[in-house]
Design a protein around this motif. Sequence first.
Motif, PDB file in Angstrom:
ATOM      1  N   PRO A 132       2.136 -17.796 -18.274  1.00  0.00           N
ATOM      2  CA  PRO A 132       3.501 -18.334 -18.163  1.00  0.00           C
ATOM      3  C   PRO A 132       3.552 -19.854 -18.148  1.00  0.00           C
ATOM      4  O   PRO A 132       4.423 -20.454 -18.744  1.00  0.00           O
ATOM      5  N   ILE A 133       2.597 -20.490 -17.461  1.00  0.00           N
ATOM      6  CA  ILE A 133       2.572 -21.946 -17.382  1.00  0.00           C
ATOM      7  C   ILE A 133       1.148 -22.407 -17.646  1.00  0.00           C
ATOM      8  O   ILE A 133       0.210 -21.990 -16.968  1.00  0.00           O
ATOM      9  N   GLN A 134       0.978 -23.287 -18.629  1.00  0.00           N
ATOM     10  CA  GLN A 134      -0.347 -23.733 -19.048  1.00  0.00           C
ATOM     11  C   GLN A 134      -0.355 -25.246 -19.187  1.00  0.00           C
ATOM     12  O   GLN A 134       0.496 -25.831 -19.850  1.00  0.00           O
ATOM     13  N   GLU A 135      -1.322 -25.899 -18.561  1.00  0.00           N
ATOM     14  CA  GLU A 135      -1.470 -27.340 -18.689  1.00  0.00           C
ATOM     15  C   GLU A 135      -2.407 -27.653 -19.858  1.00  0.00           C
ATOM     16  O   GLU A 135      -3.479 -27.070 -19.974  1.00  0.00           O
ATOM     17  N   VAL A 136      -1.982 -28.579 -20.694  1.00  0.00           N
ATOM     18  CA  VAL A 136      -2.772 -28.954 -21.870  1.00  0.00           C
ATOM     19  C   VAL A 136      -3.048 -30.449 -21.789  1.00  0.00           C
ATOM     20  O   VAL A 136      -2.132 -31.250 -21.623  1.00  0.00           O
ATOM     21  N   HIS A 137      -4.326 -30.822 -21.895  1.00  0.00           N
ATOM     22  CA  HIS A 137      -4.726 -32.225 -21.808  1.00  0.00           C
ATOM     23  C   HIS A 137      -4.944 -32.813 -23.202  1.00  0.00           C
ATOM     24  O   HIS A 137      -5.467 -32.150 -24.081  1.00  0.00           O
ATOM     25  N   GLY A 138      -4.564 -34.051 -23.359  1.00  0.00           N
ATOM     26  CA  GLY A 138      -4.852 -34.763 -24.599  1.00  0.00           C
ATOM     27  C   GLY A 138      -3.771 -34.611 -25.655  1.00  0.00           C
ATOM     28  O   GLY A 138      -3.142 -33.566 -25.786  1.00  0.00           O
ATOM     29  N   LEU A 139      -3.585 -35.690 -26.421  1.00  0.00           N
ATOM     30  CA  LEU A 139      -2.532 -35.729 -27.436  1.00  0.00           C
ATOM     31  C   LEU A 139      -2.794 -34.738 -28.563  1.00  0.00           C
ATOM     32  O   LEU A 139      -1.882 -34.049 -29.031  1.00  0.00           O
ATOM     33  N   GLU A 140      -4.036 -34.634 -29.010  1.00  0.00           N
ATOM     34  CA  GLU A 140      -4.349 -33.780 -30.156  1.00  0.00           C
ATOM     35  C   GLU A 140      -4.060 -32.314 -29.847  1.00  0.00           C
ATOM     36  O   GLU A 140      -3.412 -31.610 -30.637  1.00  0.00           O
ATOM     37  N   PRO A 237       6.434 -32.831 -20.176  1.00  0.00           N
ATOM     38  CA  PRO A 237       5.286 -33.725 -19.963  1.00  0.00           C
ATOM     39  C   PRO A 237       4.584 -33.430 -18.648  1.00  0.00           C
ATOM     40  O   PRO A 237       5.201 -32.985 -17.680  1.00  0.00           O
ATOM     41  N   ARG A 238       3.269 -33.675 -18.630  1.00  0.00           N
ATOM     42  CA  ARG A 238       2.512 -33.615 -17.380  1.00  0.00           C
ATOM     43  C   ARG A 238       2.909 -34.789 -16.502  1.00  0.00           C
ATOM     44  O   ARG A 238       3.207 -35.869 -16.985  1.00  0.00           O
ATOM     45  N   ALA A 239       2.878 -34.571 -15.208  1.00  0.00           N
ATOM     46  CA  ALA A 239       3.282 -35.630 -14.282  1.00  0.00           C
ATOM     47  C   ALA A 239       2.263 -36.758 -14.220  1.00  0.00           C
ATOM     48  O   ALA A 239       2.609 -37.901 -13.963  1.00  0.00           O
ATOM     49  N   ASP A 240       0.988 -36.452 -14.471  1.00  0.00           N
ATOM     50  CA  ASP A 240      -0.062 -37.440 -14.262  1.00  0.00           C
ATOM     51  C   ASP A 240      -0.792 -37.828 -15.535  1.00  0.00           C
ATOM     52  O   ASP A 240      -1.835 -38.434 -15.497  1.00  0.00           O
ATOM     53  N   GLU A 241      -0.250 -37.460 -16.699  1.00  0.00           N
ATOM     54  CA  GLU A 241      -0.958 -37.764 -17.936  1.00  0.00           C
ATOM     55  C   GLU A 241       0.050 -37.987 -19.058  1.00  0.00           C
ATOM     56  O   GLU A 241       0.804 -37.102 -19.408  1.00  0.00           O
ATOM     57  N   HIS A 242       0.017 -39.188 -19.638  1.00  0.00           N
ATOM     58  CA  HIS A 242       1.018 -39.551 -20.642  1.00  0.00           C
ATOM     59  C   HIS A 242       0.913 -38.668 -21.879  1.00  0.00           C
ATOM     60  O   HIS A 242       1.912 -38.314 -22.486  1.00  0.00           O
ATOM     61  N   GLU A 243      -0.306 -38.305 -22.275  1.00  0.00           N
ATOM     62  CA  GLU A 243      -0.492 -37.586 -23.538  1.00  0.00           C
ATOM     63  C   GLU A 243      -0.661 -36.082 -23.349  1.00  0.00           C
ATOM     64  O   GLU A 243      -0.944 -35.369 -24.299  1.00  0.00           O
ATOM     65  N   GLY A 244      -0.513 -35.576 -22.148  1.00  0.00           N
ATOM     66  CA  GLY A 244      -0.638 -34.144 -21.921  1.00  0.00           C
ATOM     67  C   GLY A 244       0.726 -33.476 -21.831  1.00  0.00           C
ATOM     68  O   GLY A 244       1.760 -34.133 -21.707  1.00  0.00           O
ATOM     69  N   VAL A 245       0.737 -32.149 -21.928  1.00  0.00           N
ATOM     70  CA  VAL A 245       1.983 -31.400 -21.798  1.00  0.00           C
ATOM     71  C   VAL A 245       1.737 -30.176 -20.927  1.00  0.00           C
ATOM     72  O   VAL A 245       0.604 -29.761 -20.704  1.00  0.00           O
ATOM     73  N   VAL A 246       2.829 -29.620 -20.454  1.00  0.00           N
ATOM     74  CA  VAL A 246       2.808 -28.337 -19.772  1.00  0.00           C
ATOM     75  C   VAL A 246       3.599 -27.367 -20.637  1.00  0.00           C
ATOM     76  O   VAL A 246       4.747 -27.632 -20.993  1.00  0.00           O
ATOM     77  N   VAL A 247       2.958 -26.277 -21.016  1.00  0.00           N
ATOM     78  CA  VAL A 247       3.605 -25.267 -21.850  1.00  0.00           C
ATOM     79  C   VAL A 247       4.150 -24.171 -20.932  1.00  0.00           C
ATOM     80  O   VAL A 247       3.401 -23.552 -20.191  1.00  0.00           O
ATOM     81  N   VAL A 248       5.450 -23.963 -20.988  1.00  0.00           N
ATOM     82  CA  VAL A 248       6.124 -23.002 -20.106  1.00  0.00           C
ATOM     83  C   VAL A 248       6.628 -21.825 -20.932  1.00  0.00           C
ATOM     84  O   VAL A 248       7.402 -22.004 -21.877  1.00  0.00           O
ATOM     85  N   GLN A 249       6.158 -20.618 -20.582  1.00  0.00           N
ATOM     86  CA  GLN A 249       6.600 -19.413 -21.281  1.00  0.00           C
ATOM     87  C   GLN A 249       7.262 -18.415 -20.326  1.00  0.00           C
ATOM     88  O   GLN A 249       7.621 -17.320 -20.740  1.00  0.00           O
ATOM     89  N   ASP A 250       7.388 -18.838 -19.060  1.00  0.00           N
ATOM     90  CA  ASP A 250       8.117 -17.999 -18.110  1.00  0.00           C
ATOM     91  C   ASP A 250       9.600 -18.023 -18.483  1.00  0.00           C
ATOM     92  O   ASP A 250      10.236 -19.095 -18.501  1.00  0.00           O
ATOM     93  N   LEU A 251      10.170 -16.861 -18.783  1.00  0.00           N
ATOM     94  CA  LEU A 251      11.523 -16.809 -19.334  1.00  0.00           C
ATOM     95  C   LEU A 251      12.568 -17.360 -18.371  1.00  0.00           C
ATOM     96  O   LEU A 251      13.540 -17.988 -18.792  1.00  0.00           O
ATOM     97  N   SER A 252      12.392 -17.137 -17.081  1.00  0.00           N
ATOM     98  CA  SER A 252      13.362 -17.657 -16.108  1.00  0.00           C
ATOM     99  C   SER A 252      13.347 -19.180 -16.093  1.00  0.00           C
ATOM    100  O   SER A 252      14.403 -19.828 -16.063  1.00  0.00           O
ATOM    101  N   THR A 253      12.146 -19.752 -16.114  1.00  0.00           N
ATOM    102  CA  THR A 253      12.031 -21.210 -16.121  1.00  0.00           C
ATOM    103  C   THR A 253      12.566 -21.796 -17.417  1.00  0.00           C
ATOM    104  O   THR A 253      13.281 -22.806 -17.414  1.00  0.00           O
ATOM    105  N   VAL A 254      12.233 -21.166 -18.548  1.00  0.00           N
ATOM    106  CA  VAL A 254      12.738 -21.641 -19.841  1.00  0.00           C
ATOM    107  C   VAL A 254      14.256 -21.559 -19.880  1.00  0.00           C
ATOM    108  O   VAL A 254      14.939 -22.464 -20.367  1.00  0.00           O
TER     109      VAL A 254
END
Length: 365
Positions: A132-140, A237-254
């Motif tokens: 449901p929630i996945q942290e991804v590091h790095g721009l690429e 966006p991640r709170a602590d990383e400019h080039e990272g993202v958080v991918v949210v697939q939890d339907l309630s949160t989306v």
Amino acid sequence: MQDLPWGETVENRTLEDFARLGKTEIEVFRWAAQNGHLDIGEAAHDLALDVEEVQQAAASLGARHLLRHLPGDAANEPLVPVAPESAAAIMFTTAEAELRGRLARIDELKGDFDVLGSLYAETQRSRRRHTPIQEVHGLESATELLENAVSACQVEVLTCERGRDLSPGRMEQANERDLALARRGIQIRTLYQHSARHETVTQDYVSHLASSGGEVRTLPELFGRLVVVDRKVAFIPRADEHEGVVVVQDLSTVSYLCAVFEHSWVQATPLNPGHFGTPVIRTEAAQAIVRLLTEGMKDEMIARRLGMSLRTCRKHIADVMESFRAESRFQLGYLIRARLGDPKRAKSGTIDAVVAAALSSDNPE
């Protein structure tokens, strides 16, 4: 079991059981090599050692196959030296065979781990697709996930960001992607800050996107960066990383993030080709600046928060002061508070309304 001199035995000894040869053992072996045999008493006399010391050295050398009895000799017959190369071959053959066996076993076990490694990698890829929630590091990595999700879009893409502050290469790629989506009938709605209206890249993007049915609106301030695809997956966006993202697939949160977007969308001003600056935008920018001034923010922080230059920010402040006929910021604050508290202007009710009324009036009091 190996017989050693004077009834001592060594059974199942490993290489770790052997210490380095000491000076006494080396001298005893030298004496035996020079004399062709080892006589304990004579060696002790010649080397000025105790008989017991020579016996211990002989036992150690015998354990290493460096001294041995001649075939058929009694146990108490003199010992003869053995060439170190031959002794080493005898001593290490078993250990080397065991080592080769262990290395072969290690290779077999590594093969098992390689198989498990492939299974683990596959399960992690599957898990990422369903987490449901996945942290991804790095721009690429973040860009790749976003591009894959947008390419598979079926209905709509919602975007909220300050502006199109991308590198030239990424800008061209993003423009082509969005235009291709719009031509496929995908609904594209984008929220920018008002400051993006003055960016040439944004103006070009809006001109091309509008012809394909895409919509862009702007606000003085945004709630944050966001991309939602088909109301199924969101990128924040991640709170602590400019080039990272958080991918949210939890339907309630989306769903909640979509509601936040829709709330801002309703309040936003359409950005249409050829109409990048309007009186409404000027008023809303001034309102946002005044609100932040009343919170005690400095000019630099206000400009950064609203995505405008410091010069533009101060120009808006000067316009507001002129509309209120204020000669200082202190006087401006006093006049705003006075109008908010004036019963005749009770319908205004907010700082925004007071600022809007002042800007629209040719002769503010």
